[in-house]
Design a protein around this motif. Structure first.
Motif, PDB file in Angstrom:
ATOM      1  N   GLU A  34      69.795 -10.024  72.833  1.00 19.83           N
ATOM      2  CA  GLU A  34      70.352 -10.487  71.553  1.00 19.83           C
ATOM      3  C   GLU A  34      71.688  -9.787  71.327  1.00 19.83           C
ATOM      4  OE1 GLU A  34      71.382 -12.336  68.489  1.00 19.83           O
ATOM      5  OE2 GLU A  34      69.444 -12.907  69.361  1.00 19.83           O
ATOM      6  N   PRO A  35      72.817 -10.474  71.516  1.00 18.74           N
ATOM      7  CA  PRO A  35      74.123  -9.801  71.564  1.00 18.74           C
ATOM      8  C   PRO A  35      74.540  -9.120  70.265  1.00 18.74           C
ATOM      9  CG  PRO A  35      74.391 -12.195  71.501  1.00 18.74           C
ATOM     10  CD  PRO A  35      72.928 -11.931  71.686  1.00 18.74           C
ATOM     11  N   LEU A  36      74.057  -9.583  69.115  1.00 20.30           N
ATOM     12  CA  LEU A  36      74.540  -9.058  67.846  1.00 20.30           C
ATOM     13  C   LEU A  36      73.606  -8.034  67.199  1.00 20.30           C
ATOM     14  CD1 LEU A  36      75.970 -12.286  66.138  1.00 20.30           C
ATOM     15  CD2 LEU A  36      77.235 -10.426  67.224  1.00 20.30           C
ATOM     16  N   PHE A  37      72.424  -7.826  67.780  1.00 14.01           N
ATOM     17  CA  PHE A  37      71.450  -6.947  67.120  1.00 14.01           C
ATOM     18  C   PHE A  37      71.981  -5.515  67.001  1.00 14.01           C
ATOM     19  CE2 PHE A  37      67.713  -4.287  66.686  1.00 14.01           C
ATOM     20  CZ  PHE A  37      66.992  -4.963  65.723  1.00 14.01           C
ATOM     21  N   LEU A  38      72.553  -4.971  68.061  1.00 12.87           N
ATOM     22  CA  LEU A  38      73.092  -3.609  68.016  1.00 12.87           C
ATOM     23  C   LEU A  38      74.243  -3.515  67.023  1.00 12.87           C
ATOM     24  CD1 LEU A  38      73.012  -2.447  71.754  1.00 12.87           C
ATOM     25  CD2 LEU A  38      71.694  -1.522  69.842  1.00 12.87           C
ATOM     26  N   ARG A  39      75.029  -4.576  66.926  1.00 13.86           N
ATOM     27  CA  ARG A  39      76.133  -4.578  65.954  1.00 13.86           C
ATOM     28  C   ARG A  39      75.581  -4.575  64.527  1.00 13.86           C
ATOM     29  NH1 ARG A  39      81.742  -5.558  65.597  1.00 13.86           N
ATOM     30  NH2 ARG A  39      82.236  -5.035  63.441  1.00 13.86           N
TER      31      ARG A  39
ATOM     32  N   MET B  84      60.350  -3.419  63.232  1.00 14.95           N
ATOM     33  CA  MET B  84      60.063  -1.998  63.419  1.00 14.95           C
ATOM     34  C   MET B  84      61.352  -1.184  63.554  1.00 14.95           C
ATOM     35  SD  MET B  84      56.889  -1.324  63.163  1.00 14.95           S
ATOM     36  CE  MET B  84      56.867  -2.577  61.871  1.00 14.95           C
ATOM     37  N   VAL B  85      62.336  -1.740  64.237  1.00 10.73           N
ATOM     38  CA  VAL B  85      63.630  -1.058  64.345  1.00 10.73           C
ATOM     39  C   VAL B  85      64.263  -0.935  62.967  1.00 10.73           C
ATOM     40  CG1 VAL B  85      65.962  -1.208  65.311  1.00 10.73           C
ATOM     41  CG2 VAL B  85      63.998  -1.829  66.717  1.00 10.73           C
TER      42      VAL B  85
END
Length: 275
Positions: A64-69, A247-248
């Motif tokens: 998922e490319p945007l999750f960390l952002r 959870m994150v």
């Protein structure tokens, strides 16, 4: 045995049952984040995964490319809002409790009046002001409107009213200025109130959905609450991914709460006194 003993037994029994009932959904969600989709879809109410897997977390972090952002945006905004609130709420509370200046009572009652105004009422004016400043879809647009809070100004005022004046007077005799007294004497001893404020402000900013949904429109600027809403729509049938993402999202708030929880009772003791 005395009736007092049985009352305590009853109280602890009720509290234990309440804690268990409250924890069951969280434990299930945590367990589901380590299950594959077929095991969740089977409908078996198991609290331990039969086939433990980290693929759900790999999916949200790597695929998922945007999750960390989204995670980065939430962390930056929540930390900035928390630090600014600690500074400004504490300074305002101390000024209202200790300093004598024209209009002090007016500002105090104005802050009390602000407490009665729902956040939804100020949403449209906030949007129009941010638009005028060209701050829509920006970090400053998320941070500046939230950098002070009337509730915690009032809380800090209550704390400082109950703060022993003798310490401040002794520091004043040693030549400290008002700001020096505040920074070197008062703030270090205000840890209980500051810790309680940290928890509430951080969690409020971390969970904030209303302001982001109004002023953020670029997916790269989304915070986690807004991003997870998009994520849920994208993976509507993939409960394993949704549970892992949830959870994150939950973990930082739990860590903050667990770390500062010991200060809560002490803070209530200091802030619940005379007005």
């Amino acid at each position: 045995m005395s009736s007092h003993f049985w009352l305590k037994v009853l109280l602890y029994t009720v509290l234990t049952l309440y804690a268990v009932i409250t924890l069951i959904p969280f434990v299930w969600a945590l367990s589901a984040s380590f299950k594959n989709l077929s095991e969740i879809a089977s409908g078996e109410p198991t609290f331990f995964p039969k086939n433990f897997t980290l693929d759900n977390y790999k999916q949200i972090f790597l695929q998922e490319p945007l999750f960390l952002r989204w995670l980065f945006n939430s962390i930056v905004i929540a930390i900035a809002v928390t630090i600014l609130n600690l500074i400004f709420n504490s300074m305002a509370g101390y000024a209202l409790a200790r300093l004598h200046f024209p209009g002090r009572r007016f500002w105090f009652f104005l802050i009390l009046a602000v407490l009665a105004v729902p956040a939804q009422i100020t949403l449209i004016p906030t949007f129009l002001i941010l638009k005028a400043f060209n701050w829509l879809n920006s970090y400053q647009g998320m941070i500046v409107p939230s950098m002070v809070n009337a509730t915690f100004i009032f809380m800090m005022r209550q704390f400082f009213i109950n703060f022993p004046k003798e310490l401040e007077e002794a520091a004043q005799l040693d030549g400290l200025t008002t700001f020096g007294i505040f920074r070197r004497i008062v703030l270090p001893l205000a840890k209980p109130a500051l810790a309680a404020q940290t928890v509430f402000v951080f969690m409020g900013s971390w969970n904030n959905f209303l302001l982001p949904v109004v002023i953020l429109f670029d997916p790269e600027m989304f915070t986690l609450p807004l991003g997870l809403n998009t994520f849920k729509g994208q993976y509507i049938s993939y409960w394993n991914y949704i549970m892992a993402a949830s959870m994150v999202f939950t973990l930082p708030a739990l860590v903050i709460y667990a770390f500062f929880n010991r200060y809560f009772i002490e803070s209530v003791t200091f802030t619940g006194g005379k007005g």
